[in-house]
Write a protein that holds these residues in place. Structure first.
Motif, PDB file in Angstrom:
ATOM      1  N   SER A 433      11.322   4.540 -17.579  1.00  0.00           N
ATOM      2  CA  SER A 433      10.395   5.518 -17.496  1.00  0.00           C
ATOM      3  C   SER A 433       9.014   4.989 -17.518  1.00  0.00           C
ATOM      4  CB  SER A 433      10.413   6.606 -18.724  1.00  0.00           C
ATOM      5  OG  SER A 433      10.226   5.650 -19.620  1.00  0.00           O
ATOM      6  N   GLU A 434       8.769   3.719 -17.232  1.00  0.00           N
ATOM      7  CA  GLU A 434       7.407   3.119 -17.274  1.00  0.00           C
ATOM      8  C   GLU A 434       7.623   1.697 -16.500  1.00  0.00           C
ATOM      9  OE1 GLU A 434       4.807   2.606 -20.453  1.00  0.00           O
ATOM     10  OE2 GLU A 434       5.339   4.552 -21.364  1.00  0.00           O
ATOM     11  N   TYR A 435       7.061   1.606 -15.237  1.00  0.00           N
ATOM     12  CA  TYR A 435       7.107   0.194 -14.548  1.00  0.00           C
ATOM     13  C   TYR A 435       5.700  -0.028 -14.000  1.00  0.00           C
ATOM     14  CZ  TYR A 435       8.208   2.335 -10.190  1.00  0.00           C
ATOM     15  OH  TYR A 435       8.082   2.900  -8.938  1.00  0.00           O
ATOM     16  N   ASN A 436       5.372  -1.149 -13.770  1.00  0.00           N
ATOM     17  CA  ASN A 436       3.976  -1.551 -12.827  1.00  0.00           C
ATOM     18  C   ASN A 436       3.945  -2.980 -12.755  1.00  0.00           C
ATOM     19  OD1 ASN A 436       1.576  -1.011 -11.638  1.00  0.00           O
ATOM     20  ND2 ASN A 436       0.841   0.357 -12.974  1.00  0.00           N
ATOM     21  N   ILE A 447       5.557  -3.604  -6.126  1.00  0.00           N
ATOM     22  CA  ILE A 447       6.411  -3.215  -7.150  1.00  0.00           C
ATOM     23  C   ILE A 447       7.230  -1.929  -7.066  1.00  0.00           C
ATOM     24  CG2 ILE A 447       4.341  -1.817  -8.360  1.00  0.00           C
ATOM     25  CD1 ILE A 447       7.441  -4.002  -9.909  1.00  0.00           C
ATOM     26  N   ILE A 448       6.603  -0.720  -6.367  1.00  0.00           N
ATOM     27  CA  ILE A 448       7.141   0.402  -6.285  1.00  0.00           C
ATOM     28  C   ILE A 448       8.593   0.080  -5.296  1.00  0.00           C
ATOM     29  CG2 ILE A 448       7.108   2.876  -5.343  1.00  0.00           C
ATOM     30  CD1 ILE A 448       4.269   2.915  -6.411  1.00  0.00           C
ATOM     31  N   PRO A 449       8.208  -0.334  -4.145  1.00  0.00           N
ATOM     32  CA  PRO A 449       9.518  -0.789  -3.205  1.00  0.00           C
ATOM     33  C   PRO A 449      10.685  -1.576  -3.824  1.00  0.00           C
ATOM     34  CG  PRO A 449       7.357  -0.996  -2.069  1.00  0.00           C
ATOM     35  CD  PRO A 449       6.990  -0.954  -3.306  1.00  0.00           C
ATOM     36  N   PHE A 464       9.941   5.772 -13.170  1.00  0.00           N
ATOM     37  CA  PHE A 464       8.699   6.591 -13.076  1.00  0.00           C
ATOM     38  C   PHE A 464       7.469   5.464 -13.155  1.00  0.00           C
ATOM     39  CE2 PHE A 464      11.677   9.441 -14.783  1.00  0.00           C
ATOM     40  CZ  PHE A 464      11.294  10.969 -14.664  1.00  0.00           C
ATOM     41  N   PHE A 465       6.780   5.397 -12.284  1.00  0.00           N
ATOM     42  CA  PHE A 465       5.796   4.820 -12.236  1.00  0.00           C
ATOM     43  C   PHE A 465       4.727   4.820 -13.038  1.00  0.00           C
ATOM     44  CE2 PHE A 465       1.416   3.291 -10.600  1.00  0.00           C
ATOM     45  CZ  PHE A 465       1.692   2.111 -10.104  1.00  0.00           C
ATOM     46  N   VAL A 491       0.508   3.920  -0.413  1.00  0.00           N
ATOM     47  CA  VAL A 491       1.090   3.668   1.180  1.00  0.00           C
ATOM     48  C   VAL A 491       2.560   3.476   1.422  1.00  0.00           C
ATOM     49  CG1 VAL A 491      -1.085   3.534   2.352  1.00  0.00           C
ATOM     50  CG2 VAL A 491       0.518   1.689   1.946  1.00  0.00           C
ATOM     51  N   LEU A 492       3.211   2.838   0.251  1.00  0.00           N
ATOM     52  CA  LEU A 492       4.505   2.609  -0.057  1.00  0.00           C
ATOM     53  C   LEU A 492       5.288   3.410  -0.855  1.00  0.00           C
ATOM     54  CD1 LEU A 492       3.939  -1.351  -0.029  1.00  0.00           C
ATOM     55  CD2 LEU A 492       4.471  -0.250   2.052  1.00  0.00           C
ATOM     56  N   ALA A 493       4.715   4.135  -1.328  1.00  0.00           N
ATOM     57  CA  ALA A 493       5.304   5.143  -2.349  1.00  0.00           C
ATOM     58  C   ALA A 493       6.325   6.054  -1.722  1.00  0.00           C
ATOM     59  CB  ALA A 493       4.545   5.993  -3.268  1.00  0.00           C
ATOM     60  N   GLY A 494       5.940   6.529  -0.345  1.00  0.00           N
ATOM     61  CA  GLY A 494       6.606   7.710   0.235  1.00  0.00           C
ATOM     62  C   GLY A 494       8.047   7.227   0.871  1.00  0.00           C
TER      63      GLY A 494
END
Length: 780
Positions: A433-436, A447-449, A464-465, A491-494
């Protein structure tokens, strides 16, 4: 009215999880190589800003969502989250599996006005978000009406701020209409105020307990008030049987087990409150042994007689007869006390809200292996992780100096991400529920990809970012932990959302179950090692984080055998069995090759990277890392697709605070400090130490580096040649603007064709540079 001091915000954000000690590169030449690999020597930038409200076209992921209705209620089935379906009944044929791709909102970010709520919900839907974690609702109680930062008023807990309640209720409705669930956090940052809440005073004249001191876990008065808070919050927000309520978290990053292990035990038992915990300890011993004398006999004796059995042990001071057995009992007691607290709050949530809603207690890092016992009745397991979290050696707060270690998810920290599965219970959903990888880490866009990839192949249930925004007005330039304004991440989240939510990467077929019986958990709990769980699994089973490349890793809490035969992870480079994901730990590079999505994250190379269908070759001397998605938009495999989107996330910087302000005085001050509103802020070594980075001060004579930047924003150029396999037709590639539309003007990237396909020169100059490129192949 007086608003809460802004300086409290970063101070409250600091107790975020670091699941292992920082592993820093060595000094000298090794440190210099690490720095050069992370921070470009002379990065060339192009101006770029995204208009989230106007965004449409190829980057828009809105089609992933549909409005939530009664059929959307979530529940737990077969270790995962499911919707109840049209028959509104759980456990039937029309149930549908759901994964949650989410972001956090904190403080004022939870309380936009009516128009802002609608706009926010639409922005998040375009990102592919289908869940929002409502975090730090309780942290800064005040009577602020214009721009509330808390759901609570300044009155005795729990007194609600009616404006904040109304705004959050409206936001939840707006989110639900855009197909976005909420994760409701209960106790996060509220610290009981004895003078206000009519409670006994704390020791040493303290007005509030430390943030993570778990007094509220065992004091009956505080438990009762938290139950009242949960009921009042659920009722006030209209969440009874509301399908928007997906998850509930009872207590953020706090437990008695955690206080015992983290060196802050004395803060958990102030003198006016400790008698209650001693009473509970005595009762637990009498229930187990009938008498204190029998407890002493079981321990091999008590040095000061039977009554001394009811004293609370102190960490690291267990001496004398029966010490080990006594500590074992005490840890079981702490887990049982945590469990009783979690169970009571869960029952209150189910009674007030929905008996189906999944509930968790606290995060696994904050309690260790025995947290599995404390959360035996919880519906899902939760965890937090940060890569290269800011460090505050000179003091915490806005004015304190800060630094970030030169580490990245694609290299040094990959094993910490892979090891998350060792804290997963196979029987229940698993959520991070938390990462970054916080700003201004030059590789933070990865990190999101990377988390989406690992979560997909491990078949986790939610990520959950942290965070989208901590303000009702989201930033428009990179700041602290925010996603809004950090366009390299944005731009990489989608594409990452689409991959995770639509099962675009198949879960690994094999299960790797790590036996973790009650005796194992107790032995690990007795250890004083920070990495006790990982160390035990390695020593006892030979388990390593790299097992996550071979199969879906989780703990088996009721194993049939104490040991298992684990597959050998082998030596790197590593690859999943189907070859879809490959990781080179020496190079620090992750490659993804699925039929409809190709990606590269980490260190670049002079050689071609990829396959015949899609490859990249980076210019020598350019930025040393890349974060790239190439996605099919027409449903065809990349080797045949005629409509694609290339997303390139790079280091994004705004101007140093003051440099871009409109007053002559601030502009002069910025210029005197070397800041230029026509240039991005600078990343520099911290005090000359290449193992750490920070932002250069943008204020004349300033000593403290800023943690936020201001518009305008720039993105680092990444000169590269993209190759696409041959197919009939004419290829055109269009840089997109900040609304996702094809940029007007005659300049387009240079395209060459040959028998093997096309090569496209990208980001050679600012005129044709964009983080988004739409590719079309039309008939001849």
């Amino acid at each position: 009215m007086t608003r809460p001091r802004r300086g409290l915000l970063p101070r409250l954000l600091l107790p975020l999880a670091l699941a292992a000690s920082l592993m820093l590169p060595a000094s000298g030449q090794i440190a210099e190589r690490a720095w050069r690999g992370m921070v470009p020597r002379e990065a060339s930038y192009f101006r770029f800003e995204i208009d989230e409200d106007a965004l449409r076209g190829a980057p828009d992921q809105s089609a992933l969502n549909t409005p939530l209705d009664a059929a959307s209620r979530l529940f737990v089935r077969d270790g995962h989250f499911y919707q109840v379906g049209a028959d509104l009944a759980p456990g039937t044929a029309d149930d549908r599996r759901v994964r949650l791709f989410g972001v956090n909102l904190t403080f004022g970010g939870n309380f936009p006005d009516a128009a802002g709520a609608v706009a926010l919900a639409r922005r998040l839907r375009k990102l592919g978000v289908n869940a929002v974690r409502l975090h730090h609702l309780d942290s800064l109680p005040s009577d602020e009406r214009e721009a509330p930062l808390s759901i609570l008023s300044s009155g005795p807990y729990p007194s609600f701020n009616p404006v904040a309640v109304a705004r959050l209720r409206h936001l939840i409705d707006a989110l639900a209409s855009e197909g976005i669930y909420i994760d409701l956090n209960l106790h996060v940052g509220y610290r009981f105020r004895p003078a206000v809440d009519d409670l006994p005073a704390l020791d040493d004249g303290m007005t509030m307990p430390p943030l993570d001191a778990p007094i509220h876990v065992y004091d009956e008065r505080l438990i009762a008030r938290q139950i009242g808070y949960a009921r009042g919050l659920i009722d006030g927000l209209g969440l009874r049987r509301n399908p928007a309520l997906a998850l509930v978290e009872i207590d953020n990053e706090s437990s008695l087990l955690n206080a015992w292990h983290n060196g802050h035990w004395s803060e958990a038992i102030p003198s006016a409150y400790a008698p209650e915990l001693r009473r509970r300890w005595r009762g637990w011993l009498q229930q187990r042994y009938a008498t204190l004398a029998a407890a002493c006999d079981a321990w091999g004796g008590c040095d000061d007689g039977p009554d001394s059995a009811a004293r609370l042990p102190e960490p690291g001071r267990a001496r004398g007869q029966g010490a080990q057995r006594r500590l074992s009992d005490f840890l079981e007691f702490l887990a049982a006390t945590d469990k009783a607290y979690f169970d009571r709050l869960r029952a209150a949530v189910h009674e007030a809200g929905d008996p189906l809603v999944p509930v968790t207690g606290t995060q696994m890092t904050f309690g260790g292996a025995m947290n599995f016992d404390a959360q035996a009745s919880m519906d899902f397991i939760d965890e937090h992780i940060y890569v290269a979290h800011p460090n505050y050696p000179g003091g915490r707060g806005d004015a304190g100096r800060w630094r970030i270690p030169v580490l990245s998810a694609s290299a040094d920290e990959m094993n910490r991400l892979l090891a998350l599965g060792q804290r997963r219970d196979r029987r229940r959903p698993f959520v991070v529920s938390e990462y970054n990888e916080p700003f201004p880490n030059p590789r933070g866009s990865e990190i999101i990809p990377i988390m989406s990839l690992l979560a997909a192949q491990q078949d986790w249930d939610g990520i959950f970012f942290f965070e989208y925004s901590d303000s009702a007005t989201p930033p428009r330039a990179p700041a602290r932990f925010n996603l809004a304004g950090d366009w390299g991440k944005y731009v990489l989240a989608g594409p990452s959302a689409r991959l995770f939510r639509t099962f675009g990467l198949a879960p690994l077929p094999d299960r790797i179950d790590l036996p973790l019986a009650p005796a194992d958990r107790l032995r690990i709990g007795l250890s004083e090692r920070a990495d006790a769980l990982e160390h035990d699994l390695h020593e006892r089973l030979g388990a390593t984080p790299e097992l996550a490349w071979r199969g879906r890793v989780a703990a088996d809490l009721a194993p049939a055998a104490a040991s298992v035969r684990l597959p050998a992870p082998g030596q790197g480079p590593y690859a999943t069995p189907d070859g879809a994901v490959r990781f080179d730990p020496v190079a620090g590079r992750l490659l993804v090759d699925t039929p409809r999505l190709w990606g590269l994250f980490g260190t670049t190379a002079s050689a071609r990277l990829g396959t015949e269908a899609a490859w990249m070759q980076f210019d020598a001397g350019g930025q040393g890392s890349a974060s790239v998605w190439l996605a099919s938009l027409d449903g065809a495999d990349l080797g045949r697709s005629r409509h694609m989107l290339l997303s390139m996330g790079t280091l994004t910087l705004g101007a140093s605070p003051g440099a871009a302000a409109g007053t002559a005085a601030s502009a002069a001050a910025g210029a005197a400090a070397g800041a230029d509103p026509g240039r991005p802020a600078r990343i520099v070594p911290y005090d000359g130490d290449l193992r750490w980075l920070t932002l250069a001060s943008g204020v004349a004579g300033g000593d403290a580096p800023p943690r936020a930047t201001e518009p305008p924003t720039w993105m680092a150029r990444l000169p590269v040649t993209l190759g696409l396999g041959a197919r009939p037709g004419v290829l055109r590639i269009y840089p997109l603007d900040g609304t996702g539309q094809r940029r007007s003007g005659p300049r387009l990237p240079e395209v060459s064709s040959g028998p093997s396909g096309w090569t496209i020169a990208l980001q050679r100059d600012a005129a044709t540079s964009s983080p988004w490129y739409e590719i079309e192949i039309t008939p001849n």
